[in-house]
Design a protein around this motif. Sequence first.
Motif, PDB file in Angstrom:
ATOM      1  N   LEU A  24      59.132  31.892  31.513  1.00  0.00           N
ATOM      2  CA  LEU A  24      58.214  32.829  30.757  1.00  0.00           C
ATOM      3  C   LEU A  24      57.522  32.268  29.573  1.00  0.00           C
ATOM      4  CD1 LEU A  24      60.889  35.896  30.394  1.00  0.00           C
ATOM      5  CD2 LEU A  24      58.791  35.658  32.083  1.00  0.00           C
ATOM      6  N   THR A  25      57.839  31.201  29.039  1.00  0.00           N
ATOM      7  CA  THR A  25      57.083  30.631  27.954  1.00  0.00           C
ATOM      8  C   THR A  25      55.792  29.932  28.567  1.00  0.00           C
ATOM      9  OG1 THR A  25      58.991  30.128  26.647  1.00  0.00           O
ATOM     10  CG2 THR A  25      57.079  29.003  26.098  1.00  0.00           C
ATOM     11  N   VAL A  26      55.889  29.309  29.778  1.00  0.00           N
ATOM     12  CA  VAL A  26      54.772  28.321  30.286  1.00  0.00           C
ATOM     13  C   VAL A  26      53.739  29.214  31.045  1.00  0.00           C
ATOM     14  CG1 VAL A  26      54.409  26.643  32.039  1.00  0.00           C
ATOM     15  CG2 VAL A  26      56.415  26.304  30.757  1.00  0.00           C
ATOM     16  N   LEU A  27      54.241  30.286  31.476  1.00  0.00           N
ATOM     17  CA  LEU A  27      53.256  31.361  32.199  1.00  0.00           C
ATOM     18  C   LEU A  27      52.193  31.882  31.401  1.00  0.00           C
ATOM     19  CD1 LEU A  27      55.552  33.303  35.072  1.00  0.00           C
ATOM     20  CD2 LEU A  27      53.991  31.321  35.213  1.00  0.00           C
ATOM     21  N   PRO A  28      52.421  32.407  30.312  1.00  0.00           N
ATOM     22  CA  PRO A  28      51.130  32.822  29.483  1.00  0.00           C
ATOM     23  C   PRO A  28      50.498  31.628  28.958  1.00  0.00           C
ATOM     24  CG  PRO A  28      53.470  33.996  28.836  1.00  0.00           C
ATOM     25  CD  PRO A  28      53.872  32.572  29.664  1.00  0.00           C
ATOM     26  N   PHE A  30      49.651  28.934  30.559  1.00  0.00           N
ATOM     27  CA  PHE A  30      48.710  28.259  31.509  1.00  0.00           C
ATOM     28  C   PHE A  30      47.498  28.848  31.661  1.00  0.00           C
ATOM     29  CE2 PHE A  30      47.560  28.094  36.024  1.00  0.00           C
ATOM     30  CZ  PHE A  30      47.367  26.867  36.143  1.00  0.00           C
ATOM     31  N   PRO A  31      47.426  30.079  31.649  1.00  0.00           N
ATOM     32  CA  PRO A  31      45.625  30.614  31.612  1.00  0.00           C
ATOM     33  C   PRO A  31      45.019  30.265  30.212  1.00  0.00           C
ATOM     34  CG  PRO A  31      47.321  32.514  32.256  1.00  0.00           C
ATOM     35  CD  PRO A  31      48.161  31.221  31.804  1.00  0.00           C
ATOM     36  N   LEU A  32      45.631  30.205  29.229  1.00  0.00           N
ATOM     37  CA  LEU A  32      44.929  29.744  28.101  1.00  0.00           C
ATOM     38  C   LEU A  32      44.516  28.310  27.938  1.00  0.00           C
ATOM     39  CD1 LEU A  32      44.140  30.406  25.274  1.00  0.00           C
ATOM     40  CD2 LEU A  32      46.520  29.561  24.223  1.00  0.00           C
ATOM     41  N   VAL A  33      45.177  27.389  28.758  1.00  0.00           N
ATOM     42  CA  VAL A  33      44.939  26.142  28.899  1.00  0.00           C
ATOM     43  C   VAL A  33      43.706  25.985  29.873  1.00  0.00           C
ATOM     44  CG1 VAL A  33      45.782  23.947  30.083  1.00  0.00           C
ATOM     45  CG2 VAL A  33      47.282  25.204  28.389  1.00  0.00           C
ATOM     46  N   LEU A  34      43.780  26.766  31.021  1.00  0.00           N
ATOM     47  CA  LEU A  34      42.785  26.866  32.004  1.00  0.00           C
ATOM     48  C   LEU A  34      41.431  27.217  31.395  1.00  0.00           C
ATOM     49  CD1 LEU A  34      44.185  28.658  35.163  1.00  0.00           C
ATOM     50  CD2 LEU A  34      43.302  26.233  34.835  1.00  0.00           C
ATOM     51  N   ILE A  63      37.983  35.791  30.632  1.00  0.00           N
ATOM     52  CA  ILE A  63      39.348  36.215  31.589  1.00  0.00           C
ATOM     53  C   ILE A  63      38.975  37.069  32.767  1.00  0.00           C
ATOM     54  CG2 ILE A  63      41.298  38.105  31.555  1.00  0.00           C
ATOM     55  CD1 ILE A  63      41.511  37.441  28.258  1.00  0.00           C
ATOM     56  N   SER A  64      37.802  37.493  32.668  1.00  0.00           N
ATOM     57  CA  SER A  64      37.221  38.330  34.184  1.00  0.00           C
ATOM     58  C   SER A  64      37.072  36.994  35.058  1.00  0.00           C
ATOM     59  CB  SER A  64      35.954  39.330  33.661  1.00  0.00           C
ATOM     60  OG  SER A  64      36.436  40.150  32.720  1.00  0.00           O
ATOM     61  N   ALA A  65      36.316  36.101  34.701  1.00  0.00           N
ATOM     62  CA  ALA A  65      35.999  35.080  35.636  1.00  0.00           C
ATOM     63  C   ALA A  65      37.247  34.527  36.121  1.00  0.00           C
ATOM     64  CB  ALA A  65      35.231  33.933  34.818  1.00  0.00           C
ATOM     65  N   LEU A  66      38.109  34.335  35.187  1.00  0.00           N
ATOM     66  CA  LEU A  66      39.577  33.749  35.805  1.00  0.00           C
ATOM     67  C   LEU A  66      40.374  34.665  36.740  1.00  0.00           C
ATOM     68  CD1 LEU A  66      41.882  31.808  35.384  1.00  0.00           C
ATOM     69  CD2 LEU A  66      42.732  33.149  33.516  1.00  0.00           C
ATOM     70  N   PHE A  67      40.082  35.995  36.387  1.00  0.00           N
ATOM     71  CA  PHE A  67      40.869  36.974  37.321  1.00  0.00           C
ATOM     72  C   PHE A  67      40.032  37.054  38.871  1.00  0.00           C
ATOM     73  CE2 PHE A  67      41.171  41.518  38.888  1.00  0.00           C
ATOM     74  CZ  PHE A  67      42.438  41.533  39.144  1.00  0.00           C
ATOM     75  N   PHE A 235      38.950  26.763  39.088  1.00  0.00           N
ATOM     76  CA  PHE A 235      38.506  27.710  37.992  1.00  0.00           C
ATOM     77  C   PHE A 235      37.664  26.691  37.315  1.00  0.00           C
ATOM     78  CE2 PHE A 235      39.005  29.091  33.496  1.00  0.00           C
ATOM     79  CZ  PHE A 235      38.284  30.458  33.763  1.00  0.00           C
ATOM     80  N   LEU A 236      37.527  25.434  37.102  1.00  0.00           N
ATOM     81  CA  LEU A 236      36.590  24.586  36.353  1.00  0.00           C
ATOM     82  C   LEU A 236      35.206  24.632  36.996  1.00  0.00           C
ATOM     83  CD1 LEU A 236      38.679  21.309  35.711  1.00  0.00           C
ATOM     84  CD2 LEU A 236      38.097  23.150  34.050  1.00  0.00           C
ATOM     85  N   ARG A 237      35.121  24.857  38.288  1.00  0.00           N
ATOM     86  CA  ARG A 237      34.123  25.491  38.861  1.00  0.00           C
ATOM     87  C   ARG A 237      33.433  26.681  38.803  1.00  0.00           C
ATOM     88  NH1 ARG A 237      32.568  20.604  41.540  1.00  0.00           N
ATOM     89  NH2 ARG A 237      34.207  19.013  41.842  1.00  0.00           N
ATOM     90  N   ALA A 238      34.188  27.825  38.083  1.00  0.00           N
ATOM     91  CA  ALA A 238      33.844  28.894  38.206  1.00  0.00           C
ATOM     92  C   ALA A 238      32.756  29.431  37.048  1.00  0.00           C
ATOM     93  CB  ALA A 238      35.142  29.895  38.181  1.00  0.00           C
ATOM     94  N   PRO A 239      31.595  30.064  37.305  1.00  0.00           N
ATOM     95  CA  PRO A 239      30.782  30.440  36.358  1.00  0.00           C
ATOM     96  C   PRO A 239      31.303  31.299  35.174  1.00  0.00           C
ATOM     97  CG  PRO A 239      30.277  31.570  38.221  1.00  0.00           C
ATOM     98  CD  PRO A 239      31.232  30.656  38.765  1.00  0.00           C
ATOM     99  N   VAL A 240      31.096  31.270  33.871  1.00  0.00           N
ATOM    100  CA  VAL A 240      31.678  31.692  32.905  1.00  0.00           C
ATOM    101  C   VAL A 240      30.454  32.545  31.895  1.00  0.00           C
ATOM    102  CG1 VAL A 240      33.798  30.991  32.655  1.00  0.00           C
ATOM    103  CG2 VAL A 240      32.120  29.699  31.477  1.00  0.00           C
TER     104      VAL A 240
END
Length: 340
Positions: A24-28, A30-34, A63-67, A235-240
């Motif tokens: 539960l510590t790692v999961l939240p 991970f998106p921040l690192v991304l 966050i929308s782009a990530l989702f 995700f690194l190639r997703a437009p933000v």
Amino acid sequence: MTDVYVKGGAIPPRRRRAQLNWLLTVLPAFPLVLLVLRLWYLSRQDLPTMLLLVQYVSPLGMISALFITLIWTVPAAILVLRALGGILLVSAPDDAGRSLLAVTALRMPDWVVLLATMLAAFTWQLRLLPLLGMLLVSILGVTATLRFRTERWLMLWNTVGVPVLVGLLVLVFVWPGVVAAWRAGEIGTALLLVVPPLLGPLLTGPVPVWSARLVTHWPAVAAALVAPLAVGVIFLRAPVLPNSAVEVGPEDGELEVVRGQLIAVDDTSTTVLTSEGEVRFIANDQVRSKTLCPEPVRPPDSAVAVRGWQVERSALSWIAPAHRETEVDPRCLGRPLDPS
């Protein structure tokens, strides 16, 4: 909290809680690192540019782009965990309690699996839907084995009848695509369409005890190690930031078209990140016009269609309305809107 009893005793609840706390510590995080890596990649590894992007880029937009980019991975993780954990539970029940995979599958509510199935049906590409059917019949079979051991006819129907029927229906539907893929030399697409319906009836019951952890635990560990890397690359190639083209110049002079990603617009200037990674601050009195440019359309990797449905398209892409450009704005090509 009740103990999970296995051969040789129960796993201490404190140890299980420690494992879950780490997860539960790692999961939240991970998106921040991304998100941070996406800005670092977008700034071309230039720290001042990255700090500027952090200041202006909307967290909600990222966050929308990530989702949108990674929504298909959520049902994939849920369904694979439930299927592999269920096979481990029915194959080695005396030892399954020592595996976090089996405990997670045992405690996963049915409504979570149902929602994951519905989400996968809408967001997965057509060529992955036979795999979805294989996972569903596997989950149904191992769940029947765990819950209805005394009802022989019900177990027989869930572990043999349903998988065979579903496999036949899927094969009938995708067979034209299998033939087209084979003739086009797309062996990978043909295998994705034809193999899962054949494997479904083999994954609804226990496997030999000596191979239970080999075919369930270690594939899950390998997927857990590879998935973050694959998700990060996608995700690194997703437009933000929106692609834009800005006409710059004096009212009666020569105009220049600046193409890039629009960072911010304030009272004094318009900030644009060019494709070369250069940040340009354009005075607003020099801006003559602006337009949004569409994302470049990537040619499809596969030309195969199943009954008119492109194998690379999802059901959601068919249902949701799409914006279609009838003509390309000349500013997006680097030319002024009015050449005269």
